[in-house]
Design a protein around this motif. Sequence first.
Motif, mmCIF file in Angstrom:
data_model
loop_
_atom_site.group_PDB
_atom_site.id
_atom_site.type_symbol
_atom_site.label_atom_id
_atom_site.label_comp_id
_atom_site.label_asym_id
_atom_site.label_seq_id
_atom_site.Cartn_x
_atom_site.Cartn_y
_atom_site.Cartn_z
ATOM 1 N N ASP A 14 28.043 18.787 -7.485
ATOM 2 C CA ASP A 14 29.096 19.741 -7.153
ATOM 3 C C ASP A 14 28.551 21.136 -6.855
ATOM 4 O OD1 ASP A 14 28.356 19.652 -9.847
ATOM 5 O OD2 ASP A 14 30.146 20.733 -10.464
ATOM 6 N N VAL A 15 27.235 21.336 -6.998
ATOM 7 C CA VAL A 15 26.610 22.632 -6.736
ATOM 8 C C VAL A 15 25.673 22.483 -5.536
ATOM 9 C CG1 VAL A 15 25.210 24.488 -7.693
ATOM 10 C CG2 VAL A 15 26.725 23.182 -9.201
ATOM 11 N N PRO A 16 26.093 22.953 -4.355
ATOM 12 C CA PRO A 16 25.259 22.806 -3.156
ATOM 13 C C PRO A 16 23.886 23.461 -3.322
ATOM 14 C CG PRO A 16 27.466 23.554 -2.584
ATOM 15 C CD PRO A 16 27.352 23.625 -4.080
ATOM 16 N N GLY A 17 22.871 22.811 -2.760
ATOM 17 C CA GLY A 17 21.527 23.360 -2.776
ATOM 18 C C GLY A 17 20.723 23.100 -4.028
ATOM 19 N N THR A 18 21.269 22.347 -4.961
ATOM 20 C CA THR A 18 20.524 22.066 -6.184
ATOM 21 C C THR A 18 19.548 20.911 -5.956
ATOM 22 O OG1 THR A 18 22.311 20.647 -6.981
ATOM 23 C CG2 THR A 18 22.328 22.922 -7.728
ATOM 24 N N PRO A 19 18.490 20.810 -6.771
ATOM 25 C CA PRO A 19 17.471 19.780 -6.582
ATOM 26 C C PRO A 19 18.034 18.361 -6.568
ATOM 27 C CG PRO A 19 16.733 21.396 -8.186
ATOM 28 C CD PRO A 19 18.180 21.700 -7.881
ATOM 29 N N GLY A 20 17.444 17.533 -5.711
ATOM 30 C CA GLY A 20 17.814 16.123 -5.644
ATOM 31 C C GLY A 20 18.933 15.809 -4.687
ATOM 32 N N LEU A 21 19.457 16.826 -4.009
ATOM 33 C CA LEU A 21 20.570 16.595 -3.094
ATOM 34 C C LEU A 21 20.128 16.785 -1.648
ATOM 35 C CD1 LEU A 21 23.372 18.526 -5.014
ATOM 36 C CD2 LEU A 21 22.809 16.113 -5.119
ATOM 37 N N LEU A 22 20.815 16.109 -0.765
ATOM 38 C CA LEU A 22 20.561 16.271 0.664
ATOM 39 C C LEU A 22 21.326 17.470 1.196
ATOM 40 C CD1 LEU A 22 20.776 12.574 1.831
ATOM 41 C CD2 LEU A 22 18.739 13.895 1.335
ATOM 42 N N PRO A 23 20.847 18.127 2.186
ATOM 43 C CA PRO A 23 19.631 17.869 2.935
ATOM 44 C C PRO A 23 18.407 18.445 2.239
ATOM 45 C CG PRO A 23 20.802 19.706 3.947
ATOM 46 C CD PRO A 23 21.646 19.210 2.802
ATOM 47 N N LEU A 24 17.261 17.804 2.476
ATOM 48 C CA LEU A 24 15.991 18.264 1.920
ATOM 49 C C LEU A 24 15.348 19.278 2.854
ATOM 50 C CD1 LEU A 24 14.507 14.858 0.707
ATOM 51 C CD2 LEU A 24 15.795 16.538 -0.621
ATOM 52 N N ASP A 25 14.391 20.014 2.332
ATOM 53 C CA ASP A 25 13.661 21.014 3.091
ATOM 54 C C ASP A 25 12.803 20.337 4.161
ATOM 55 O OD1 ASP A 25 12.597 23.799 3.409
ATOM 56 O OD2 ASP A 25 10.745 22.789 2.781
ATOM 57 N N ILE A 26 12.925 20.786 5.414
ATOM 58 C CA ILE A 26 12.230 20.168 6.540
ATOM 59 C C ILE A 26 10.716 20.181 6.339
ATOM 60 C CG2 ILE A 26 11.705 20.421 9.003
ATOM 61 C CD1 ILE A 26 14.601 21.347 9.389
#
Length: 59
Positions: A14-26
């Motif tokens: 529920d928290v955008p940008g937290t570890p383990g969530l998509l999208p990953l860093d290019i």
Amino acid sequence: MSGRTDLDLGLTPDVPGTPGLLPLDIERVERVVGHLNFDATTALALRVLTGEPASAGRD
């Protein structure tokens, strides 16, 4: 083998940008998958892992 439900992975979907969530860093995906030296695999990983997930617009 069966799935487990008693492990806390520390994911907070529920928290955008937290570890383990998509999208990953290019850059990170390029570095990790790029070592395989197979351009098609790297391109696929970049397309699938670094873009917005298909479920992003669903509510």
